[in-house]
Design an enzyme around this catalytic site. Structure first.
Site, mmCIF file in Angstrom:
data_model
loop_
_atom_site.group_PDB
_atom_site.id
_atom_site.type_symbol
_atom_site.label_atom_id
_atom_site.label_comp_id
_atom_site.label_asym_id
_atom_site.label_seq_id
_atom_site.Cartn_x
_atom_site.Cartn_y
_atom_site.Cartn_z
ATOM 1 N N ILE A 135 0.868 -1.172 0.000
ATOM 2 C CA ILE A 135 0.000 0.000 0.000
ATOM 3 C C ILE A 135 0.910 1.229 0.000
ATOM 4 O O ILE A 135 2.079 1.143 0.353
ATOM 5 C CB ILE A 135 -0.989 0.024 1.196
ATOM 6 C CG1 ILE A 135 -0.251 -0.108 2.532
ATOM 7 C CG2 ILE A 135 -2.036 -1.060 1.059
ATOM 8 C CD1 ILE A 135 -1.185 -0.070 3.744
ATOM 9 N N ASP A 136 0.371 2.357 -0.421
ATOM 10 C CA ASP A 136 1.183 3.564 -0.570
ATOM 11 C C ASP A 136 1.716 4.065 0.771
ATOM 12 O O ASP A 136 1.172 3.755 1.833
ATOM 13 C CB ASP A 136 0.352 4.680 -1.217
ATOM 14 C CG ASP A 136 -0.091 4.327 -2.632
ATOM 15 O OD1 ASP A 136 0.631 3.565 -3.294
ATOM 16 O OD2 ASP A 136 -1.152 4.818 -3.054
ATOM 17 N N LYS A 137 2.744 4.871 0.688
ATOM 18 C CA LYS A 137 3.380 5.457 1.865
ATOM 19 C C LYS A 137 2.368 6.132 2.789
ATOM 20 O O LYS A 137 2.406 5.971 4.008
ATOM 21 C CB LYS A 137 4.439 6.465 1.419
ATOM 22 C CG LYS A 137 5.058 7.287 2.536
ATOM 23 C CD LYS A 137 5.986 8.359 1.971
ATOM 24 C CE LYS A 137 6.500 9.279 3.069
ATOM 25 N NZ LYS A 137 7.327 10.378 2.531
ATOM 26 N N THR A 139 -0.959 5.735 2.759
ATOM 27 C CA THR A 139 -2.131 4.914 3.053
ATOM 28 C C THR A 139 -1.841 4.088 4.296
ATOM 29 O O THR A 139 -0.772 3.493 4.425
ATOM 30 C CB THR A 139 -2.460 3.987 1.868
ATOM 31 O OG1 THR A 139 -2.760 4.784 0.721
ATOM 32 C CG2 THR A 139 -3.652 3.106 2.181
ATOM 33 N N ARG A 235 -7.495 5.772 -5.870
ATOM 34 C CA ARG A 235 -7.143 7.179 -6.096
ATOM 35 C C ARG A 235 -7.461 7.610 -7.525
ATOM 36 O O ARG A 235 -8.037 8.680 -7.765
ATOM 37 C CB ARG A 235 -5.663 7.389 -5.782
ATOM 38 C CG ARG A 235 -5.295 7.090 -4.332
ATOM 39 C CD ARG A 235 -3.787 7.004 -4.118
ATOM 40 N NE ARG A 235 -3.134 8.282 -4.371
ATOM 41 C CZ ARG A 235 -1.815 8.445 -4.378
ATOM 42 N NH1 ARG A 235 -1.019 7.397 -4.180
ATOM 43 N NH2 ARG A 235 -1.291 9.629 -4.601
#
Length: 299
Positions: A135-137, A139, A235
């Site tokens: 998962i993104d930084k 998130t 997103r």
């Protein structure tokens, strides 16, 4: 390395094109290799300023990458579940999942290496031990870590077949419909390869289901269920219907309307999967982070 250039990637300098395809080497090192004659396009040596074209066949001899030493770090983990096969953690905001050139420390991998020792799958290499999905930084939320190669393959197959149950929570701009489904293909943004976009030419099918939980005049708090798992899927999809995630400066407004907020307000709330050892379905919920609860009350 032999690559055939897609239409999506046409008109990009070859040094940039190759650096985008190989994160283990810097662009400057790739330029040096090109200048030393290590790169051919359609059988001919080219300069680093060459602009790639659709269907170009690139032959590039990469120098052997030097693997960085990833050091275990005693970083606290919020553990939702752990046994001999898997570890499920609640990743905090502003933490990168795995090391990359230029960012080798303070990642989730550094933390799980300290916690697990040698008990991590090695399928994704020394830079990503145990990592089967990301998962993104910015998130937050639930993430599965695999402790052995069998578990890694077992979970990876579920992710490939889209049978892992992934539910997210997030705050978006505007007033959304009570519920909806976004079925739009996602691929690389043809004008910026570091971003994703709805791409009807070269994108892969992506499906996001959403349900509105709560609304104000300017924002909506939503639940999202991923039918597929493309990069930046929620997103990109929400931005494509005019409801980008609050705080997302990449796919939404450059200036955030909430002072002090950094990064998208997205939380991997629930994750469910078939356990590789028992064959039973398991599901875990990561508590909504305080910053998001405060925002919901405020806006």
């Amino acid at each position: 390395m032999i690559i055939t250039v897609s239409e999506d990637d046409a008109s990009i300098r070859i040094d940039k094109y190759l650096s985008d395809h190989d994160s283990a080497h810097s662009r400057s090192n790739i330029q040096k290799a090109i200048r030393s004659g290590q790169c051919k396009v359609n059988g001919a040596i080219v300069r680093d300023s060459y602009m790639v074209k659709k269907n170009d066949v690139i032959e590039f001899k990469l120098p052997d990458p030097v693997e960085a030493e990833i050091v275990p770090e005693n970083i606290p983990l919020d553990i939702l579940y752990e046994d001999d096969d898997v570890l499920v953690v609640n990743k905090p905001k502003d933490m990168v999942v795995h090391p990359a050139p230029g960012h080798l420390g303070s990642t989730l991998v550094n933390a799980i290496m300290y916690h697990c020792g040698d008990s991590l799958s090695g399928i994704n290499g020394v830079m990503r031990p145990g990592i089967v999905h990301r998962i993104d930084k910015d998130t937050t939320g639930s993430l599965i870590i695999c402790k052995n190669d069998y578990s890694h393959r077992f979970i990876a197959e579920q992710i490939k077949e889209h049978t892992v149950n992934r539910i997210y929570l997030g705050i978006v701009h505007g007033r959304t419909e009570p519920d909806g489904t976004i079925d739009k293909p996602i691929g690389r943004n043809p004008s910026d390869r570091k971003k994703m976009a709805v791409n009807t030419v070269n994108g892969k099918r992506a499906v996001t289901h959403y349900k509105t939980i709560k609304q104000s005049s300017r924002f909506s708090f939503c639940k999202f269920r991923l039918e597929t798992g493309r990069t930046h899927q929620i997103r990109v999809h929400m931005a494509s219907i005019g409801h980008p995630l609050l705080g997302d400066s990449v796919y939404g407004p450059a200036k955030c309307p909430v002072s002090g907020l950094q990064g998208q307000t997205l939380h991997a709330w629930k994750i469910g999967f078939i356990h590789p050892g028992t064959g039973e379905y398991m599901e875990f919920t990561a508590p909504v982070p305080d910053y998001m609860m405060d925002l919901i009350r405020k806006i």
